[in-house]
Write a protein that holds these residues in place. Structure first.
Motif, PDB file in Angstrom:
ATOM      1  N   ASN A   1      44.551  14.402  91.145  1.00  0.00           N
ATOM      2  CA  ASN A   1      45.887  14.797  91.587  1.00  0.00           C
ATOM      3  C   ASN A   1      46.913  14.144  90.676  1.00  0.00           C
ATOM      4  O   ASN A   1      46.653  13.108  90.062  1.00  0.00           O
ATOM      5  CB  ASN A   1      46.115  14.348  93.036  1.00  0.00           C
ATOM      6  CG  ASN A   1      47.444  14.834  93.585  1.00  0.00           C
ATOM      7  OD1 ASN A   1      47.813  15.979  93.386  1.00  0.00           O
ATOM      8  ND2 ASN A   1      48.168  13.959  94.269  1.00  0.00           N
TER       9      ASN A   1
ATOM     10  N   LEU B   1      43.885  18.086  97.774  1.00  0.00           N
ATOM     11  CA  LEU B   1      44.341  19.413  98.176  1.00  0.00           C
ATOM     12  C   LEU B   1      43.121  20.295  98.412  1.00  0.00           C
ATOM     13  O   LEU B   1      42.235  20.393  97.571  1.00  0.00           O
ATOM     14  CB  LEU B   1      45.212  20.000  97.064  1.00  0.00           C
ATOM     15  CG  LEU B   1      45.767  21.413  97.264  1.00  0.00           C
ATOM     16  CD1 LEU B   1      46.749  21.452  98.415  1.00  0.00           C
ATOM     17  CD2 LEU B   1      46.425  21.905  95.985  1.00  0.00           C
TER      18      LEU B   1
ATOM     19  N   GLY C   1      47.111  19.455 102.448  1.00  0.00           N
ATOM     20  CA  GLY C   1      48.031  19.368 101.326  1.00  0.00           C
ATOM     21  C   GLY C   1      47.607  18.347 100.289  1.00  0.00           C
ATOM     22  O   GLY C   1      46.592  17.651 100.445  1.00  0.00           O
ATOM     23  N   PRO C   2      48.383  18.224  99.196  1.00  0.00           N
ATOM     24  CA  PRO C   2      48.055  17.253  98.140  1.00  0.00           C
ATOM     25  C   PRO C   2      48.091  15.825  98.667  1.00  0.00           C
ATOM     26  O   PRO C   2      48.756  15.525  99.665  1.00  0.00           O
ATOM     27  CB  PRO C   2      49.158  17.481  97.091  1.00  0.00           C
ATOM     28  CG  PRO C   2      49.735  18.810  97.410  1.00  0.00           C
ATOM     29  CD  PRO C   2      49.587  18.991  98.881  1.00  0.00           C
TER      30      PRO C   2
END
Length: 643
Positions: free
Chosen positions: A422, A352, A366-367
């Motif tokens: 993450n 991210l 995004g992640p």
């Protein structure tokens, strides 16, 4: 778990309570409160306090919950409780609390409180006896919250589940206030607030209903769910938790949440001229896949340009390399002079990431969502981003975004943020930077270079990046050696004393006795004695297994392989529970304890799962349940010692 009694507050009968007073309340400020601790006591910790939360005292405290280790139990009034904690038709159940998450995984449930569904723990109640419960549901950015209860038709006695979730999420960092009310028998009465704002939501299962809820003498439990395992327990802090039998005042709810944001973590004045300030935050970063609200900087250093592939190592007191918190937050900031014109900007990264210019986000990735097990399909070459004749393609595992940026020229405050690591479900992905860069292609040019606040120019081409990476790796080696040496020197006296104490202790105690060599084995040294003794022990266990009426390898192993291996084998086994070998079965997973307890059906979690009628609990989650014959075989195997 053992029950440990709390002090009980004297609570007035319902008929004498004002409409706006809670029937139960926990302020965690040292005053007496209802309930008894089940398992470990919770620990007091700092609660919401000024200046960020001006509505609280400077010494305000909250309670830390790790629900599967310890929770609060409030007995029903028919079983010795001081208060009627049931809710029936026409009665309003209302709830509020301040909450701060320690961790909650995406898709995971966490019970704040629940009355009912404790049949697994020796209670003589049906599984579908949920009078009410308040739960959290993990999301990418925090957690939704809502109510779950079971209704019962007055005539047919048929029961059904009803579940409501808020659409917005509670942020994963910081303290937040949540409140909810629902009048049983009025399907349209539900209202909920997050941080003083009324929020909408959705009904699931059997939907909204006017039917009354199930009521019985089951316990009210604070901090954990019906399984009392990690997978249904709250992990974080609670403060000012209250239950009402009256409607909440919307105006009061709107004023509950008072928050004063802290000063920014980085300002223009903090940036060294012509350099990039890099800040790493390992505190204030929740275990979620979103951006932290208030990351606390724990380490900083400077770089020349916006190009990153690795951060300096972290070392523990012995000089051994330590693990960084996963996830952690990294911020790179600089004051960059740009000529006037319409330029192109590129943001590339592994996790991210986002790029902000003068406080406005211009790019974001995004992640990470890719499969971390090496089974991701190869990308088609033509799908790679191509922004020029010498443009460097994204290396595997990296993603990028680009835009045009127009400026009249001058100084810009540039911030690149990224997450190291993450959370993907309950699994963590490695805290890697990959190739995290901010690059620019000036107006009228097809070439790219790393964004730079000073005189250094690094072409963002294959050759340019290779030379830059080689130079920075040499610099990192020097930094790491220096950091390691500093840690070792700082603590050398302590560790030298520990080593000397260990040598003295070893000299003062008798040696571990060497086991006798079993018959039929040869040995050349004492180690061979230990190895032979272990082999002999395992052989005896195998012989005992052959005498059992149920054969694990011919009957139990194939059954587990057929019905359970899809989710419960290998390093990525769901819930950490591997059923592919006997040792792992006995050890169990992260939530329910041992899957099998030899000779003890009641404490064998696998039986609770495969025999449950609750679709959220039953295993396997898909397909037909195990047959009566298969369940009987597992019971027979457990009774025989599970060998």
């Amino acid at each position: 778990m053992k029950l440990r009694t709390l002090l009980f507050a004297f609570l007035l009968p319902l008929t004498s309570l004002p409409a706006d007073d809670p029937i139960l309340e926990w302020r965690f400020d040292g005053a007496a409160a209802a309930g008894a601790w089940l398992g470990k006591y919770g620990t007091l910790a700092d609660g919401p306090r000024p200046p960020k939360y001006p509505g609280f005292a400077t010494d305000n405290q909250a309670m830390s919950f790790v629900g599967h280790e310890g929770a609060i139990v409030v007995s029903d009034h028919e079983r010795g409780g001081f208060m009627d904690v049931r809710f029936g038709p026409g009665q309003t159940f209302a709830f509020e609390t301040w909450v701060r998450f320690r961790s909650i995984s995406k898709g995971g449930f966490a019970y704040v409180l629940g009355k009912g569904r404790h049949v697994q723990h020796g209670e003589e109640f049906p599984e579908n006896n949920q009078n009410y419960s308040v739960r959290f549901l993990g999301t990418d950015s925090g957690a939704q919250f809502g109510i779950l209860f079971t209704s019962e038709h007055p005539q047919t006695k048929e029961r059904a589940w009803h579940r409501w979730w808020s659409n917005p999420s509670i942020p994963s960092t910081g303290w937040h206030h949540v409140a909810l009310q629902f009048t049983f028998g009025d399907a349209d009465s539900l209202q909920a607030w997050i941080d003083g704002k009324l929020v909408d939501g959705r009904w699931e299962e059997s939907g909204a209903t006017d039917l009354p809820p199930v009521q019985d003498a089951d316990d009210l439990v604070i901090g954990t769910g019906f399984t009392r395992g990690e997978s249904s327990s709250f992990n974080g802090w609670l403060d000012n938790l209250a239950i009402y039998r009256s409607k909440l005042d919307p105006q009061q709810m709107s004023l509950r949440y008072q928050y004063v944001p802290p000063p920014p973590a980085v300002t223009r004045e903090m940036i060294p001229a012509g350099r990039v300030l890099v800040q790493i935050s390992e505190q204030g970063v929740p275990e979620s896949s979103g951006w932290p609200d208030e990351p606390e900087v724990t380490e900083s250093y400077v770089e020349d340009v916006f190009g990153f592939f690795e951060v300096p190592h972290k070392y523990v007191a012995t000089g051994v390399r330590g693990d960084r918190r996963n996830p952690a937050h990294m911020r790179a900031s600089a004051l960059v002079q740009l000529p006037g014109g319409r330029h192109r900007l590129l943001l590339r990264g592994r996790g991210l990431s986002r790029l902000l210019i003068d406080g406005k986000e211009v790019l974001e990735n995004g992640p990470r969502t890719l499969d971390s097990e090496g089974h991701t399909p190869l990308a088609v070459q033509e799908d790679y981003l191509d922004l020029g004749p010498d443009f460097r393609f994204a290396p595997p595992g990296n993603r990028d975004a680009w835009c045009e940026f127009e400026t009249p020229g001058g100084e810009h405050f540039v911030i690149l943020e990224t997450m190291l690591g993450n959370i993907k479900g309950k699994q963590k992905q490695r805290p890697e930077l990959g190739e995290t860069v901010a690059a620019i292609s000036l107006a009228g040019s097809e070439s790219w270079s790393l964004l730079s606040p000073g005189q250094r120019h690094v072409p963002y081409t294959d050759a340019g990046w290779a030379a830059y990476e080689e130079e920075r790796r040499q610099w990192l080696q020097v930094v790491n050696r220096s950091a390691r040496a500093a840690q070792r020197a700082e603590h050398a006296e302590y560790w030298d004393s520990r080593r000397q104490a260990a040598r003295e202790w070893l000299a003062s105690v008798p040696a571990v006795p060497v086991p006798a060599l079993p018959e039929g084995y040869t040995a050349a040294n004492p180690i061979d004695h230990f190895v032979a003794a272990r082999i002999d022990q395992v052989s005896a266990e195998a012989e005992q297994e052959q005498q059992s009426s149920v054969d694990y390898f011919e009957q139990i192993g194939p059954l587990l392989e057929q019905r359970c291996y899809d989710c419960h084998q290998g390093g990525k086994a769901a819930g950490g529970l591997r059923l592919s070998d006997r040792e792992s079965v006995l050890r169990g997973g992260e939530s329910d304890g041992p899957a099998i307890t030899p000779g003890d059906q009641q404490h064998s979690a696998i039986l609770q799962r495969i025999t449950s009628s609750d679709p959220e609990v039953r295993m396997p989650p898909k397909g037909a349940p195990l047959t009566a014959e298969q369940i009987a075989l597992l019971r027979q195997w457990i009774d025989a010692g599970a060998v």
